[in-house]
Design an enzyme around this catalytic site. Structure first.
Site, short mmCIF file in Angstrom:
data_model
loop_
_atom_site.label_atom_id
_atom_site.label_comp_id
_atom_site.label_asym_id
_atom_site.label_seq_id
_atom_site.Cartn_x
_atom_site.Cartn_y
_atom_site.Cartn_z
N TYR A 74 42.60 102.02 103.63
CA TYR A 74 43.44 101.09 104.38
C TYR A 74 44.04 100.11 103.39
O TYR A 74 43.32 99.51 102.59
CB TYR A 74 42.57 100.35 105.41
CG TYR A 74 43.32 99.35 106.25
CD1 TYR A 74 44.16 99.77 107.28
CD2 TYR A 74 43.20 97.98 106.03
CE1 TYR A 74 44.85 98.85 108.06
CE2 TYR A 74 43.88 97.05 106.80
CZ TYR A 74 44.70 97.49 107.81
OH TYR A 74 45.38 96.59 108.58
N ASP B 41 44.03 99.18 94.91
CA ASP B 41 43.97 98.14 95.94
C ASP B 41 42.60 97.49 95.79
O ASP B 41 41.59 98.03 96.23
CB ASP B 41 44.15 98.79 97.31
CG ASP B 41 43.95 97.80 98.46
OD1 ASP B 41 43.41 96.71 98.22
OD2 ASP B 41 44.31 98.16 99.59
N LYS C 91 42.42 88.12 100.18
CA LYS C 91 41.19 87.47 100.62
C LYS C 91 40.49 86.66 99.51
O LYS C 91 40.52 85.45 99.52
CB LYS C 91 40.19 88.46 101.21
CG LYS C 91 40.79 89.43 102.23
CD LYS C 91 39.76 90.44 102.70
CE LYS C 91 40.37 91.71 103.21
NZ LYS C 91 40.35 91.93 104.63
N1 HOZ Z 1 41.15 95.10 108.65
C1 HOZ Z 1 40.14 94.17 108.33
C2 HOZ Z 1 38.94 94.80 107.73
N2 HOZ Z 1 39.11 95.90 106.91
C3 HOZ Z 1 39.71 93.35 109.50
C4 HOZ Z 1 40.44 92.10 109.53
C5 HOZ Z 1 39.96 91.10 110.58
O1 HOZ Z 1 39.72 91.43 111.71
O2 HOZ Z 1 39.90 89.95 110.23
#
Ligand code: HOZ
Length: 428
Positions: free
Chosen positions: A144, A239, A267
Site C-alpha cells: 500500500y 516506500d 508519519k
Molecule cells: N492506511 C493506514 C494504515 N496502513 C491506516 C490509516 C488510519 O486509519 O489512520
C-alpha cells in the site's frame, strides 16, 4: 471494559462523516463492533472517551516511536504555534530538518517535504516517470502506497481489508500503467520487465511490507530488484513511510544494506504531524520544479508546526541511536512471549517480525506475500482482536496491518500483553 461513550460518539459521527471515520480501517468493519474514540494519549497508552486505558500497539500507525505526547515534540509544536501556523513561504527550519534527514538516510542528497505518505509516493512516481521518460510502474500485490489512483491496484491495508483492492474511480487508463507483481517473487518481476521492455519507469515497494501484516523481504529479493533496476534503467523506489527512521536511523536501506533511487517517508518524519517527504540523489531531485520540469507543490508543504515536530523527533532519534536496538529487543521479547503462549494453547499461528514491526497471522504456512497473508483465519483474528481489546490492549483492527512497537512500552506492559494473549488464546 465498557465502551459506551465511544459507541455513542460513533453513532453521531456516522450521521455526518462517511462510515463515521476519516480513514476506513479505523471503523472496525473488519473485526466488528464500534471503534474506540480516543480522548488523549501519553507514552505507551491511549485513554479513551469512556475512561479506559489501553496499551497501544498501533502508535498512530508508526510514528510514535518515542511514545505519545513526547515532551520535546509537543514543546516544539507549542512554541512554533505561538509564532504563526502557516506562511506559504520558506522558513529556516525546513532546511534544518532537510539537512538532518539527508545526514541520516543513505544515498540521498535532497529531500522535498509534502503533507502525507500518499503525497510522497504519488510525487515520487511522477518524478520517476519524468526522469526516465517512461510511463509504466511495477507495484506489488498487498503493498500500500497511499490512496492515489496508480496505487489502488491490488492494494493492501484498508483497501484489501474492505474487499476493494482495486478501487472504483480509478480509470482503466491509469490502471493499465500499473503492473502488478508478487512480493518476494523475483522471477515474476523479471517476466514483467521482459514483456514491457523499455517501458517501465520505476518499481515501488515497501522494503519490509507493513500493509498485509508485517512481511520481510526474503533473502536476495531486494538485491535482485536492485540489479534488475540497474540493468533496465528502472528507478527503485522504497516506500519507507513505515520503516523510515524506525528500523534504523537510515531506515530499511540502512538495515538491509540496499540503496533505493528514491525513498518516500511519512508519519515518522513529522513526529505524528501530517508530513511526508521524498528524497533522492541530486541528479534525480533536480528534475523537480522549480529547477526542472516535473511539477509538485503545496501551500502546507514544509508547514512550520509539522517541521518543528519532525525536527524534534528526528533530533532525538539521531542523538539516541540505541533506541532502534531497544525497540527491536522489546519486539523480540514480545515475539517470544506470544509464540510461547499460543503454542501452549495449540493455536495455529505464524509470527513475522523485523525490528520493531511485528504481526501475528492465524495461519500455519509462512506468510511471505499477499496470497499467503490472505490465507490467515479471519475469525480467529477477530476473536483475538476483541479478546485483547477487552483486556485493554489495542492492536490494529485488521489482520492486514503490522503492529508498531514504541520505546515507551515497559517490559511490564509486554508481560501484561503476553498474559492477555494467553487468556484470549483459550477461546481461539
Ligand atoms: N492506511 C493506514 C494504515 N496502513 C491506516 C490509516 C488510519 O486509519 O489512520
Amino acid at each position: 471494559m465498557i465502551y459506551k461513550r465511544s459507541s455513542a460518539l460513533f453513532a453521531e459521527a456516522q450521521k455526518v462523516i462517511p462510515g463515521g471515520v476519516n480513514s476506513p480501517v479505523r471503523a472496525f468493519k473488519a473485526v466488528g463492533g464500534d471503534p474506540i474514540f480516543v480522548k488523549e494519549a501519553k507514552g505507551a497508552y491511549l485513554y479513551d472517551e469512556d475512561g479506559n486505558r489501553l496499551i497501544d500497539y498501533i502508535n498512530s500507525w508508526g510514528p510514535m516511536i518515542l511514545g505519545h505526547a513526547h515532551p520535546p515534540v509537543v514543546n516544539a509544536v507549542v512554541e512554533k504555534a505561538k509564532k504563526g501556523t502557516s506562511f506559504g513561504m520558506p522558513t529556516e527550519i525546513e532546511t534544518q530538518i532537510a539537512e538532518l534527514a539527508v545526514a541520516m538516510v543513505p544515498n540521498i542528497d535532497k529531500i522535498r517535504f509534502v503533507n502525507s505518505g500518499t503525497e510522497a509516493c504519488m510525487s515520487a512516481v511522477r518524478l520517476a516517470r519524468g526522469f526516465t521518460k517512461k510511463d509504466k510502474i511495477i507495484k506489488f500485490a498487498g503493498c500500500y502506497h497511499g490512496h492515489s489512483d496508480s496505487f489502488l491496484i491490488q492494494a493492501g491495508s484498508g483497501a484489501v481489508t474492505f474487499g476493494s483492492p482495486n478501487s472504483p474511480g480509478v480509470t482503466e487508463g491509469t490502471a493499465k500503467d500499473t503492473l502488478l507483481a508478487r512480493y518476494n517473487d523475483l522471477e515474476n518481476v523479471e517476466r514483467i520487465i521482459a514483456s514491457n521492455k523499455g517501458e517501465i519507469a520505476c518499481i515501488i515497494i515497501e522494503p519490509v511490507a507493513g500493509n498485509m501484516g508485517c512481511i520481510p523481504p526474503v533473502k536476495g529479493f531486494l538485491e535482485g530488484l536492485r540489479s534488475l533496476c540497474d540493468a533496465n534503467d528502472i528507478l527503485l523506489i522504497f516506500d519507507e513511510v513505515m520503516t523510515g527512521f524506525r528500523l534504523a536511523k537510515g531506515g530499511a536501506q540502512e538495515l538491509l544494506g540496499i540503496n533505493a533511487d528514491i525513498v518516500t517517508f511519512g508519519k515518522v518524519i513529522g513526529g505524528g504531524l501530517p508530513v511526508g517527504a521524498f528524497a533522492a540523489r541530486e541528479e534525480i531531485m533536480n528534475h523537480l520544479a522549480p529547477l526542472g520540469p516535473v511539477y509538485q507543490a503545496g501551500t502546507l508543504s514544509g508547514n512550520p508546526l509539522a517541521m518543528a515536530a519532525g525536527l524534534a523527533m528526528l533530533t532525538e532519534l539521531h542523538n539516541n541511536a540505541d533506541i532502534f536496538d531497544s525497540i527491536a529487543k522489546k519486539t523480540e521479547y514480545l515475539h517470544q512471549g506470544i509464540t510461547k503462549v499460543l503454542t501452549e494453547k495449540n493455536v495455529v499461528h505464524t509470527i513475522n517480525r523485523v525490528g520493531s514491526m511485528i504481526s501475528v497471522h492465524f495461519s500455519e504456512d509462512p506468510v511471505i506475500d499477499f496470497e499467503s497473508a490472505a490465507l490467515g483465519n479471519n475469525d480467529s483474528f477477530k476473536k483475538f482482536f476483541h479478546g485483547l481489546l477487552d483486556q485493554g490492549i489495542y492492536i490494529a483492527p485488521s489482520a492486514f496491518e503490522t503492529w508498531f512497537i514504541t520505546e515507551a512500552l515497559t517490559y511490564e506492559d509486554l508481560d501484561d500483553t503476553i498474559k492477555a494473549i494467553s487468556i484470549t488464546a483459550e477461546n481461539l
